[in-house]
Motif scaffolding. Sequence first.
Motif, mmCIF file in Angstrom:
data_model
loop_
_atom_site.group_PDB
_atom_site.id
_atom_site.type_symbol
_atom_site.label_atom_id
_atom_site.label_comp_id
_atom_site.label_asym_id
_atom_site.label_seq_id
_atom_site.Cartn_x
_atom_site.Cartn_y
_atom_site.Cartn_z
ATOM 1 N N GLU A 122 0.786 -1.357 0.070
ATOM 2 C CA GLU A 122 -0.038 -0.145 0.056
ATOM 3 C C GLU A 122 1.134 1.203 0.021
ATOM 4 O O GLU A 122 1.926 1.378 0.874
ATOM 5 N N PHE A 123 0.351 2.132 -0.946
ATOM 6 C CA PHE A 123 1.234 3.399 -0.969
ATOM 7 C C PHE A 123 0.471 4.548 -0.674
ATOM 8 O O PHE A 123 -0.698 4.659 -0.978
ATOM 9 N N ILE A 124 1.018 5.753 -0.006
ATOM 10 C CA ILE A 124 0.409 6.824 0.291
ATOM 11 C C ILE A 124 0.674 7.925 -1.026
ATOM 12 O O ILE A 124 1.995 8.067 -1.349
ATOM 13 N N ALA A 125 -0.284 8.195 -1.766
ATOM 14 C CA ALA A 125 0.058 8.957 -3.051
ATOM 15 C C ALA A 125 -0.112 10.389 -2.752
ATOM 16 O O ALA A 125 -0.718 10.959 -1.546
ATOM 17 N N PRO A 126 0.309 11.464 -3.696
ATOM 18 C CA PRO A 126 0.165 12.885 -3.496
ATOM 19 C C PRO A 126 -1.302 13.128 -3.705
ATOM 20 O O PRO A 126 -2.280 12.373 -4.107
ATOM 21 N N VAL A 127 -1.689 14.227 -2.843
ATOM 22 C CA VAL A 127 -2.984 14.783 -2.802
ATOM 23 C C VAL A 127 -3.338 15.721 -3.912
ATOM 24 O O VAL A 127 -2.498 16.834 -3.858
ATOM 25 N N ILE A 128 -4.397 16.033 -4.474
ATOM 26 C CA ILE A 128 -4.697 17.088 -5.238
ATOM 27 C C ILE A 128 -6.081 17.515 -4.953
ATOM 28 O O ILE A 128 -7.001 16.696 -5.079
ATOM 29 N N ASN A 129 -6.051 18.475 -4.703
ATOM 30 C CA ASN A 129 -7.196 19.335 -4.138
ATOM 31 C C ASN A 129 -8.109 20.181 -5.179
ATOM 32 O O ASN A 129 -8.850 20.752 -5.007
ATOM 33 N N ARG A 130 -7.262 20.494 -6.382
ATOM 34 C CA ARG A 130 -7.871 21.433 -7.526
ATOM 35 C C ARG A 130 -7.684 20.681 -8.615
ATOM 36 O O ARG A 130 -6.886 20.008 -9.344
ATOM 37 N N LEU A 131 -8.922 20.462 -9.134
ATOM 38 C CA LEU A 131 -9.120 19.645 -10.353
ATOM 39 C C LEU A 131 -8.894 20.734 -11.970
ATOM 40 O O LEU A 131 -9.241 21.754 -11.720
ATOM 41 N N GLU A 132 -8.396 20.083 -13.039
ATOM 42 C CA GLU A 132 -8.298 20.837 -14.080
ATOM 43 C C GLU A 132 -9.583 20.707 -14.906
ATOM 44 O O GLU A 132 -10.627 20.101 -14.492
ATOM 45 N N ASP A 133 -9.590 21.814 -15.893
ATOM 46 C CA ASP A 133 -10.985 21.957 -16.841
ATOM 47 C C ASP A 133 -11.284 20.259 -17.271
ATOM 48 O O ASP A 133 -10.264 19.704 -17.479
ATOM 49 N N GLU A 134 -12.445 20.571 -17.254
ATOM 50 C CA GLU A 134 -13.056 19.272 -18.057
ATOM 51 C C GLU A 134 -12.816 19.398 -19.786
ATOM 52 O O GLU A 134 -12.877 20.422 -20.377
ATOM 53 N N LEU A 135 -12.839 18.154 -20.087
ATOM 54 C CA LEU A 135 -12.367 18.035 -21.805
ATOM 55 C C LEU A 135 -13.664 17.807 -22.404
ATOM 56 O O LEU A 135 -14.540 17.053 -22.023
ATOM 57 N N PRO A 136 -14.024 18.079 -23.683
ATOM 58 C CA PRO A 136 -15.113 17.630 -24.382
ATOM 59 C C PRO A 136 -15.126 16.081 -24.571
ATOM 60 O O PRO A 136 -13.931 15.287 -24.452
#
Length: 195
Positions: free
Chosen positions: A15-29
């Motif tokens: 099991e590994f601890i991954a980086p946290v991302i709290n900001r999502l990028e824009d959606e793609l079509p």
Amino acid sequence: SVMLRSYGGEIDAAEFIAPVINRLEDELPAEEAAKALGLTADKVTTAHHGPRILSTGVRFLYVELTDLEALAASEAAPGPVTRISATRGLDGVFAYVRTGNGEVDFRARMDAPVHGVMEAPATGSANAGLANLLASLSDENDATLTWTVAQGVEMGRPSLLHLTAERRGGEVVQVRVAGGAVVVCRGRIDVPELD
């Protein structure tokens, strides 16, 4: 950090601890994401989110598909994937379906043709991004969220991954990915003592 589990003296899971991302990028079509998978736009669902790009150090496009038939039919289309990878700096495309069967929450496929990987049976970095995405979209204030992902089924190498995300105060504070593991190599680094 990585935690290893052993049974009978042999390592059988990690099991590994991954980086946290709290900001999502824009959606793609949906059309652009569908072309990258050799599908028509109606096979991409936007019920929970549109196609999104996330990076936990490796940059993936996440595309939720309508059903298992669409997932089975999906295949990284080299031309569209190369174009989208070049313009958006992608390492791979992660397609998945909500199974709703109570045992496995999602079934997924990961293709990274820009790196010569047409499909991978288990991708920790891509699943870490999925956990980040799902946890970021949750409206839970304080919760431990868990999901199980089956990957590699279509290529005949089924893998099961367990995802965990901790939300505190409305933010994602930790993401973990776990699954079966085998030792493929061992190494040792000798560091000389400093005077």
